[in-house]
Design an enzyme around this catalytic site. Sequence first.
Site, PDB file in Angstrom:
ATOM      1  N   TYR A  20      57.331  57.931  15.489  1.00  0.00           N
ATOM      2  CA  TYR A  20      56.456  56.759  15.361  1.00  0.00           C
ATOM      3  C   TYR A  20      57.151  55.598  14.647  1.00  0.00           C
ATOM      4  O   TYR A  20      56.826  54.436  14.894  1.00  0.00           O
ATOM      5  CB  TYR A  20      55.118  57.142  14.699  1.00  0.00           C
ATOM      6  CG  TYR A  20      54.239  57.875  15.679  1.00  0.00           C
ATOM      7  CD1 TYR A  20      53.565  57.185  16.683  1.00  0.00           C
ATOM      8  CD2 TYR A  20      54.138  59.255  15.662  1.00  0.00           C
ATOM      9  CE1 TYR A  20      52.801  57.846  17.625  1.00  0.00           C
ATOM     10  CE2 TYR A  20      53.364  59.940  16.596  1.00  0.00           C
ATOM     11  CZ  TYR A  20      52.695  59.222  17.574  1.00  0.00           C
ATOM     12  OH  TYR A  20      51.939  59.879  18.512  1.00  0.00           O
ATOM     13  N   ARG A  37      58.686  53.861  17.461  1.00  0.00           N
ATOM     14  CA  ARG A  37      57.676  53.120  18.235  1.00  0.00           C
ATOM     15  C   ARG A  37      57.310  51.818  17.513  1.00  0.00           C
ATOM     16  O   ARG A  37      57.149  50.778  18.110  1.00  0.00           O
ATOM     17  CB  ARG A  37      56.402  53.955  18.434  1.00  0.00           C
ATOM     18  CG  ARG A  37      56.576  55.310  19.089  1.00  0.00           C
ATOM     19  CD  ARG A  37      56.733  55.222  20.594  1.00  0.00           C
ATOM     20  NE  ARG A  37      58.009  54.669  21.001  1.00  0.00           N
ATOM     21  CZ  ARG A  37      59.170  55.323  20.929  1.00  0.00           C
ATOM     22  NH1 ARG A  37      59.227  56.538  20.468  1.00  0.00           N
ATOM     23  NH2 ARG A  37      60.290  54.748  21.327  1.00  0.00           N
ATOM     24  N   ASN A  78      46.036  51.696  24.187  1.00  0.00           N
ATOM     25  CA  ASN A  78      47.371  51.465  23.642  1.00  0.00           C
ATOM     26  C   ASN A  78      47.328  51.385  22.119  1.00  0.00           C
ATOM     27  O   ASN A  78      46.376  50.864  21.539  1.00  0.00           O
ATOM     28  CB  ASN A  78      47.964  50.176  24.207  1.00  0.00           C
ATOM     29  CG  ASN A  78      48.101  50.241  25.712  1.00  0.00           C
ATOM     30  OD1 ASN A  78      48.083  51.335  26.282  1.00  0.00           O
ATOM     31  ND2 ASN A  78      48.230  49.097  26.353  1.00  0.00           N
ATOM     32  N   VAL A  79      48.404  51.844  21.507  1.00  0.00           N
ATOM     33  CA  VAL A  79      48.480  51.802  20.054  1.00  0.00           C
ATOM     34  C   VAL A  79      49.308  50.604  19.589  1.00  0.00           C
ATOM     35  O   VAL A  79      49.472  50.381  18.399  1.00  0.00           O
ATOM     36  CB  VAL A  79      49.035  53.134  19.481  1.00  0.00           C
ATOM     37  CG1 VAL A  79      48.064  54.267  19.792  1.00  0.00           C
ATOM     38  CG2 VAL A  79      50.420  53.455  20.020  1.00  0.00           C
ATOM     39  N   ASP A  80      49.821  49.825  20.542  1.00  0.00           N
ATOM     40  CA  ASP A  80      50.561  48.615  20.158  1.00  0.00           C
ATOM     41  C   ASP A  80      49.577  47.494  19.803  1.00  0.00           C
ATOM     42  O   ASP A  80      48.361  47.635  19.966  1.00  0.00           O
ATOM     43  CB  ASP A  80      51.536  48.189  21.286  1.00  0.00           C
ATOM     44  CG  ASP A  80      50.820  47.740  22.554  1.00  0.00           C
ATOM     45  OD1 ASP A  80      49.949  46.848  22.486  1.00  0.00           O
ATOM     46  OD2 ASP A  80      51.129  48.272  23.647  1.00  0.00           O
ATOM     47  N   HIS A 136      42.710  54.917  20.797  1.00  0.00           N
ATOM     48  CA  HIS A 136      43.665  55.954  20.394  1.00  0.00           C
ATOM     49  C   HIS A 136      44.436  55.593  19.125  1.00  0.00           C
ATOM     50  O   HIS A 136      45.495  56.151  18.872  1.00  0.00           O
ATOM     51  CB  HIS A 136      44.636  56.252  21.555  1.00  0.00           C
ATOM     52  CG  HIS A 136      43.943  56.860  22.743  1.00  0.00           C
ATOM     53  ND1 HIS A 136      44.485  56.912  24.005  1.00  0.00           N
ATOM     54  CD2 HIS A 136      42.727  57.464  22.849  1.00  0.00           C
ATOM     55  CE1 HIS A 136      43.628  57.507  24.833  1.00  0.00           C
ATOM     56  NE2 HIS A 136      42.566  57.843  24.161  1.00  0.00           N
ATOM     57  N   GLY A 151      46.194  49.069  34.287  1.00  0.00           N
ATOM     58  CA  GLY A 151      47.375  49.822  33.856  1.00  0.00           C
ATOM     59  C   GLY A 151      47.102  51.136  33.174  1.00  0.00           C
ATOM     60  O   GLY A 151      47.762  51.470  32.191  1.00  0.00           O
ATOM     61  N   THR A 152      46.153  51.881  33.693  1.00  0.00           N
ATOM     62  CA  THR A 152      45.939  53.230  33.152  1.00  0.00           C
ATOM     63  C   THR A 152      45.810  54.217  34.299  1.00  0.00           C
ATOM     64  O   THR A 152      45.178  53.923  35.314  1.00  0.00           O
ATOM     65  CB  THR A 152      44.707  53.310  32.216  1.00  0.00           C
ATOM     66  OG1 THR A 152      44.434  54.681  31.932  1.00  0.00           O
ATOM     67  CG2 THR A 152      43.471  52.663  32.810  1.00  0.00           C
ATOM     68  N   SER A 153      46.423  55.380  34.129  1.00  0.00           N
ATOM     69  CA  SER A 153      46.376  56.392  35.191  1.00  0.00           C
ATOM     70  C   SER A 153      45.033  57.124  35.207  1.00  0.00           C
ATOM     71  O   SER A 153      44.785  57.934  36.090  1.00  0.00           O
ATOM     72  CB  SER A 153      47.505  57.399  34.993  1.00  0.00           C
ATOM     73  OG  SER A 153      47.350  58.034  33.736  1.00  0.00           O
TER      74      SER A 153
HETATM   75  N1  APR Z   1      51.234  46.843  35.565  1.00  0.00           N
HETATM   76  C1  APR Z   1      50.099  47.561  35.680  1.00  0.00           C
HETATM   77  N2  APR Z   1      50.083  48.898  35.705  1.00  0.00           N
HETATM   78  C2  APR Z   1      51.256  49.542  35.616  1.00  0.00           C
HETATM   79  C3  APR Z   1      52.486  48.863  35.500  1.00  0.00           C
HETATM   80  C4  APR Z   1      52.446  47.435  35.490  1.00  0.00           C
HETATM   81  N3  APR Z   1      53.552  46.712  35.383  1.00  0.00           N
HETATM   82  N4  APR Z   1      53.479  49.794  35.429  1.00  0.00           N
HETATM   83  C5  APR Z   1      52.898  50.991  35.496  1.00  0.00           C
HETATM   84  N5  APR Z   1      51.562  50.859  35.616  1.00  0.00           N
HETATM   85  C6  APR Z   1      50.532  51.882  35.709  1.00  0.00           C
HETATM   86  C7  APR Z   1      50.963  53.194  36.304  1.00  0.00           C
HETATM   87  O1  APR Z   1      50.860  53.148  37.730  1.00  0.00           O
HETATM   88  C8  APR Z   1      49.965  54.169  35.691  1.00  0.00           C
HETATM   89  O2  APR Z   1      48.810  54.322  36.502  1.00  0.00           O
HETATM   90  O3  APR Z   1      50.125  52.187  34.390  1.00  0.00           O
HETATM   91  C9  APR Z   1      49.585  53.487  34.381  1.00  0.00           C
HETATM   92  C10 APR Z   1      50.111  54.180  33.137  1.00  0.00           C
HETATM   93  O4  APR Z   1      49.533  55.441  33.035  1.00  0.00           O
HETATM   94  P1  APR Z   1      49.870  56.404  31.803  1.00  0.00           P
HETATM   95  O5  APR Z   1      51.344  56.417  31.596  1.00  0.00           O
HETATM   96  O6  APR Z   1      49.197  57.692  32.082  1.00  0.00           O
HETATM   97  O7  APR Z   1      49.225  55.667  30.543  1.00  0.00           O
HETATM   98  P2  APR Z   1      47.712  55.676  30.038  1.00  0.00           P
HETATM   99  O8  APR Z   1      46.762  55.781  31.190  1.00  0.00           O
HETATM  100  O9  APR Z   1      47.591  54.522  29.114  1.00  0.00           O
HETATM  101  O10 APR Z   1      47.678  57.017  29.182  1.00  0.00           O
HETATM  102  C11 APR Z   1      46.504  57.350  28.539  1.00  0.00           C
HETATM  103  O11 APR Z   1      47.507  59.213  27.430  1.00  0.00           O
HETATM  104  O12 APR Z   1      49.544  59.798  26.538  1.00  0.00           O
HETATM  105  C12 APR Z   1      48.222  59.517  26.246  1.00  0.00           C
HETATM  106  O13 APR Z   1      47.148  58.685  24.332  1.00  0.00           O
HETATM  107  C13 APR Z   1      48.098  58.350  25.315  1.00  0.00           C
HETATM  108  O14 APR Z   1      46.770  56.360  25.491  1.00  0.00           O
HETATM  109  C14 APR Z   1      47.571  57.268  26.213  1.00  0.00           C
HETATM  110  C15 APR Z   1      46.760  58.042  27.236  1.00  0.00           C
END
Ligand code: APR
Length: 233
Positions: A57, A60, A91-93, A108, A174-176
């Site tokens: 961290y 980070r 995001n933690v940023d 988070h 931007g979240t999976s």
């Molecule tokens: N713009 C938009 N989306 C993007 C970009 C971009 N430039 N680049 C990548 N992505 C997308 C990817 O396609 C993916 O769907 O961002 C997503 C990132 O997904 P993860 O890496 O799973 O991140 P997140 O969803 O924030 O993770 C959730 O998991 O690891 C834990 O606690 C941590 O907060 C985090 C949580």
Amino acid sequence: MEDKRKHIVVLTGAGISAESGIRTFRDSNGLWEEHDIMEVASPEGWRKNRELVLKFYNLRRAQMAEVEPNAAHKALSELEKAYRVTVITQNVDDLHERAGSTNIVHLHGELTKVRSSMDPALIYEWGYKELNPGDKCEKGSQLRPHIVWFGELVPEIERAADISRSADIFMVIGTSLQVYPAAGLMHYAPSHAAVYVIDPNAHELGAGPRVKIIAATATEAVPQLVQQLLNEA
Ligand code: APR
């Protein structure tokens, strides 16, 4: 006086910070900056090797100091000119803060804060400094990052669900949507709310009828959508 402006709720994940230079989680095959996620982001990892977790961290935090908010973070802050806006971020940023958004829920946790490892209510502003073994809270226990690790409760989730229930427009950026309970928040949005999902891989995220998918990066799509919403306000 009652605030009559429409409420936009924005759920963000690692993808919104990707173009600022912070790597996403799942794009790196379960490794997070070369570490097994469970080693550095779980209570078990903390019990096993505090030094490693603190060092991870610290890196980070140092990285965060070097990056800048991008056009997507900045555009979201512009929405406040015409809307009530709540950003719920995984995001933690601190890039939403630095871009000028004023109403942010960190589901988070936050890299710029630390807390007691004994008493979770003892939370301290820490900034960008290193946190080291031997740094203690006022009750004498080791300080840990103020981060929600895997297997821990998400204290802000009830508040985030209530906020989502009052959305007129819900944006997901931007979240999976792999990590619960955050991934379920969009389902609290009322049925009249328009939902926008912005992610280059958005088509894999399972859209419903009222969901508008924008398969593009955050800096490509968010400024454009924000402009459109400001024109409509
Ligand atoms: N713009 C938009 N989306 C993007 C970009 C971009 N430039 N680049 C990548 N992505 C997308 C990817 O396609 C993916 O769907 O961002 C997503 C990132 O997904 P993860 O890496 O799973 O991140 P997140 O969803 O924030 O993770 C959730 O998991 O690891 C834990 O606690 C941590 O907060 C985090 C949580």
